[in-house]
Design a protein around this motif. Sequence first.
Motif, PDB file in Angstrom:
ATOM      1  N   ASP A 112      81.289 114.245 -26.784  1.00  0.00           N
ATOM      2  CA  ASP A 112      79.893 115.045 -26.813  1.00  0.00           C
ATOM      3  C   ASP A 112      79.731 115.246 -28.355  1.00  0.00           C
ATOM      4  O   ASP A 112      78.310 115.153 -28.604  1.00  0.00           O
ATOM      5  CB  ASP A 112      79.825 116.261 -25.840  1.00  0.00           C
ATOM      6  N   ARG A 115      78.476 112.375 -30.289  1.00  0.00           N
ATOM      7  CA  ARG A 115      77.029 111.961 -30.130  1.00  0.00           C
ATOM      8  C   ARG A 115      76.072 112.670 -31.161  1.00  0.00           C
ATOM      9  O   ARG A 115      76.226 113.820 -31.303  1.00  0.00           O
ATOM     10  CB  ARG A 115      76.548 111.872 -28.857  1.00  0.00           C
ATOM     11  N   LYS A 116      75.057 112.107 -31.562  1.00  0.00           N
ATOM     12  CA  LYS A 116      74.181 112.692 -32.640  1.00  0.00           C
ATOM     13  C   LYS A 116      73.450 113.975 -31.809  1.00  0.00           C
ATOM     14  O   LYS A 116      73.190 114.940 -32.392  1.00  0.00           O
ATOM     15  CB  LYS A 116      73.233 111.807 -33.070  1.00  0.00           C
ATOM     16  N   GLU A 117      73.063 113.704 -30.367  1.00  0.00           N
ATOM     17  CA  GLU A 117      72.645 114.699 -29.721  1.00  0.00           C
ATOM     18  C   GLU A 117      73.365 115.655 -29.376  1.00  0.00           C
ATOM     19  O   GLU A 117      72.917 116.783 -28.731  1.00  0.00           O
ATOM     20  CB  GLU A 117      71.565 114.106 -28.615  1.00  0.00           C
ATOM     21  N   ARG A 119      76.810 118.603 -29.321  1.00  0.00           N
ATOM     22  CA  ARG A 119      76.824 119.847 -29.926  1.00  0.00           C
ATOM     23  C   ARG A 119      77.658 119.515 -31.146  1.00  0.00           C
ATOM     24  O   ARG A 119      78.403 118.767 -31.242  1.00  0.00           O
ATOM     25  CB  ARG A 119      77.507 121.013 -29.137  1.00  0.00           C
TER      26      ARG A 119
END
Length: 343
Positions: A112, A115-117, A119
């Motif tokens: 997670d 990923r760019k989006e 945290r």
Amino acid sequence: MKMELENYKSNISNIIAGGFVTSALTIGRELGLFDTLTKLTTPVTSQHLADLCNLKERYVREWLGCMVASNIVSLDDNDDYFIPEHCKPVFGDINIIEIYPLFNAMTKDAMDCFRKEGRDGYGYEDMPTEMVDAIDGRMGDVDKLVEALLEPVLTKKESSLSNILDLGSGAGVLTRALGKRLPGAAVFGVDFNEIAINKAIAKTGSCSNVTYLKASGACLPSDWTKRFDLIVLYDVLHDLPCPSECMREVYRVLKDDGVVVISDPHVHSKHRDNIGDFGIAGMTYAISSVICLPSSMSTEGAAGNGIGWGSENRESFLTEAGWCIKDKRQIGFSMNLTCGKSH
């Protein structure tokens, strides 16, 4: 250097296989199979080993199949199982596998963060509570470690080490070992993780010269100015989201003639310099991607160092911050720096 296709495929296959075998090593460690095998003086059958460990023979036999195929457990002429005597000391040096099950469980959290989006990171307080004990356990023979850490320090008389700070103390295994080694000193363990501090306090036992405090390394008690003769940061600095602020506080609470011991995994700052170093660089970069880097990116404006910061960059950081490196040596996986204030 060009790698042939078959060698490339074999390299990846061996790495994948190693991951599965590590799970079996974890089983052997946790269920006492290795402890039993290393204590035995004669080979045993799978049934005998299972009985000694109070385990089911069929599962033990399957586990032994993995160990034999991996050249970890040997067979005698009767196909009984043993670990050669000269190989047994190795099992005191594989404590890093305590982290492995937790590492696997945290991989999705780390993905997670990739990923760019997602945290930016997460702190140790967000990790499984078992991580605190696993990190302490991975130190292995902590008394031996303390001797190695203190060797460049004890050019000073032991009697002059009256106040010691273990910064980032976790559940306190190193703090207690320091207290045991230097019974005339007041030893303080500091960690920002409340779970870790509570565990440390519960394990204090008869260490009457050891005290624990929940505090951030970037904001130590105001009345500690120039209090400590020795400060230890073991496997801590690369994890910190705010290493500059922490080292300013270390500078403040250290006596002018005091010493700081800083140990972090010895990985080179340039990727090219780590080529082929699967055993240290390959492994610790993998650990960092899931544990250390997320910790060092867990707050706004964080440094984001992780293990990939590397020994050269870390050394430059310290000298530029006003520290004089008095001794540099490798201890296990780590590069150990013994530092003093630049005057």
